[in-house]
Scaffold this motif. Structure first.
Motif, short mmCIF file in Angstrom:
data_model
loop_
_atom_site.label_atom_id
_atom_site.label_comp_id
_atom_site.label_asym_id
_atom_site.label_seq_id
_atom_site.Cartn_x
_atom_site.Cartn_y
_atom_site.Cartn_z
N SER A 191 61.31 122.87 49.13
CA SER A 191 60.38 121.76 49.23
C SER A 191 60.30 120.97 47.94
O SER A 191 59.99 119.80 47.95
CB SER A 191 58.99 122.27 49.61
N ARG A 192 60.62 121.61 46.80
CA ARG A 192 60.49 120.87 45.56
C ARG A 192 61.80 120.26 45.09
O ARG A 192 61.83 119.49 44.15
CB ARG A 192 59.92 121.78 44.47
N SER A 220 56.40 114.02 41.45
CA SER A 220 57.78 113.88 41.90
C SER A 220 58.44 112.74 41.16
O SER A 220 57.79 111.82 40.66
CB SER A 220 57.81 113.63 43.40
N TYR A 221 59.76 112.82 41.07
CA TYR A 221 60.54 111.77 40.44
C TYR A 221 61.90 111.74 41.11
O TYR A 221 62.31 112.72 41.75
CB TYR A 221 60.68 112.01 38.93
N SER A 277 59.57 118.95 41.33
CA SER A 277 59.35 119.47 39.99
C SER A 277 60.71 119.67 39.34
O SER A 277 61.76 119.55 40.00
CB SER A 277 58.57 120.79 40.01
N VAL A 278 60.72 119.93 38.06
CA VAL A 278 61.96 120.05 37.31
C VAL A 278 62.71 121.31 37.74
O VAL A 278 62.14 122.40 37.77
CB VAL A 278 61.68 120.10 35.80
N PRO A 279 64.00 121.20 38.09
CA PRO A 279 64.77 122.39 38.46
C PRO A 279 64.80 123.42 37.34
O PRO A 279 64.92 123.06 36.16
CB PRO A 279 66.18 121.82 38.72
N PHE A 304 66.64 116.89 34.53
CA PHE A 304 65.89 117.94 33.83
C PHE A 304 64.71 117.39 33.03
O PHE A 304 64.04 118.15 32.33
CB PHE A 304 66.82 118.72 32.91
N GLN A 305 64.48 116.06 33.13
CA GLN A 305 63.38 115.42 32.42
C GLN A 305 63.45 115.72 30.92
O GLN A 305 62.45 116.07 30.28
CB GLN A 305 62.04 115.84 33.02
#
Length: 407
Positions: free
Chosen positions: A9-10, A79-80, A94-96, A227-228
């Motif tokens: 889901s993320r 989210s992005y 969210s960030v993996p 990865f932001q």
């Protein structure tokens, strides 16, 4: 590790597959080998970025770093979305935290961004982690890393790795060996985690003709968005720009640069070689940056990527390049290379007639897969041998500080 449903889901892609490039490619690739001396090649990335391809954030006011407060005072990341051809726009909740990389180019980018090593790469033997010995405070343990290719690529392996994102061009999976089609891509994308990637190591594959390539730094910027880690990317971008500025005065004028033949020749006593024409892609970036002239480009010898053909010492002697650069030798140190491959050529009846052998100008060519750290190390190495410079062209401590977050 979170439960499968929560993880999907993320990370699951919520938008867009780019029509023809993902669904209509049918060209079968060659069978892969797990040996480091096998005949696969890797990496291309020419091309420039465009506004349509840049990373986007679904809410301009929020990123994964800012997050929003929930009722139980637990911060949940916003989210992005990040966009890249051919995979299109991928939305992350969210960030993996865990990931799989297509090859050493993307793996090196992740390390540069301060991430844990990928859980798997195409062939672990092609991910040369000894380059990190040059960077203070940086090392990578491959002991538990998995090769995705093992006489084929099993979907079960993707399920077992259970990564949060697969940094792989889906067209690579469908064309570099027989076995996968669009339904397999869709299954992994939907049931495990999204695919996000572009084959940037070489520019000669027919199945890549309909969509753009990315340069090393363009691909690096895309992964930084995933990865932001944009600040780390910007720090590396400054290192790269400074490196290029330091390199420029080292490279001689074109008329003074030697021409080199780039070939793949594995083992200690190679007699069969797979020729490469210096082109686009991250696998040739160091040669382009060093202004290396291509001794094979004006001959009838065809690039291995397209021809899958081989040449021998007799053919090389007809060209007689002033410099010979060998791929498939990156597992050897300089001394090991000299004591095995070069010594063999010096004693070989035909090879010993080559100008490059007689003049001591046979060198390791560098890896097919290069990321931002690898490229610094191998470009510095080849600049030293080709152009006899003792200048340190980049700051290894600065690179290490960026990787470890001290910047």
């Amino acid at each position: 590790m979170m439960a499968d449903e929560a993880r999907r889901s993320r990370t699951r892609r919520t938008v867009l597959k780019t029509g023809a490039t993902l669904g209509t490619v049918a060209l079968a690739g060659c069978t892969e080998s797990t040996s480091d001396a096998s005949t696969n090649s890797d990496d291309q990335s020419a091309g420039t970025g465009s506004d349509a391809d840049t990373a986007t954030v679904t809410d301009a006011e929020s990123t994964a770093e800012t997050g929003t407060e929930s009722g139980d005072d637990t911060a949940t990341p916003s989210s992005y979305s990040v966009s890249m051809v051919p995979t299109g726009e991928v939305t992350f909740e969210s960030v993996p935290e865990t990931w799989v990389a297509n090859n050493g180019s993307w793996a090196d980018m992740g390390i540069a961004l301060g991430q844990e090593p990928p859980k798997g790469v195409w062939l672990t033997g092609r991910y040369h982690t000894q380059y990190y010995d040059e960077i203070p405070g940086v090392s990578v343990d491959k002991s538990e890393m998995v090769s995705l290719y093992q006489d084929g690529v099993s979907k079960e392996r993707f399920y077992a790795l259970d990564a949060d994102v697969h940094v792989i061009d889906p067209n690579f999976l469908m064309n570099r060996f027989s076995g996968w089609d669009q339904s397999d891509i869709d299954e992994i994308d939907e049931e495990v985690a999204p695919l996000f990637g572009n084959s940037i190591y070489a520019s000669h594959y027919p199945w890549h003709e309909d969509y753009r390539y990315y340069s090393l730094m363009e691909g690096f910027e895309k992964l930084a968005a995933v990865f932001q880690e944009q600040e780390r990317y910007e720090a590396f971008e400054a290192v790269h720009e400074n490196f290029q500025a330091n390199l420029a005065p080292v490279v001689p004028a074109r008329e003074k640069r030697p021409a080199a033949a780039v070939v793949w020749g594995g083992g200690d006593e190679p007699e069969t070689f797979y020729p490469y024409i210096i082109g686009g892609g991250t696998g040739f970036k160091h040669l382009r940056d060093l202004g290396v002239k291509d001794a094979l480009a004006e001959t009838d010898i065809k690039d291995f990527h397209g021809s899958r053909g081989a040449i021998d010492f007799e053919t090389l002697l007809e060209v007689d390049p002033p410099v010979l650069l060998l791929r498939g030798q990156e597992a050897k140190s300089r001394e090991q290379f000299q004591n095995t491959v070069v010594s063999f050529m010096e004693e070989h009846d035909t090879a010993s007639q080559l100008t490059a052998v007689q003049n001591g100008d046979v060198y390791r060519a560098g890896p097919l897969y290069q990321g931002p750290i690898t490229n610094l190390v191998v470009t510095q190495r080849l600049a030293t041998t080709l152009y006899d410079t003792d200048a340190q062209l980049y700051d290894p401590q600065r690179v290490g500080d960026i990787v470890t977050g001290e910047f």
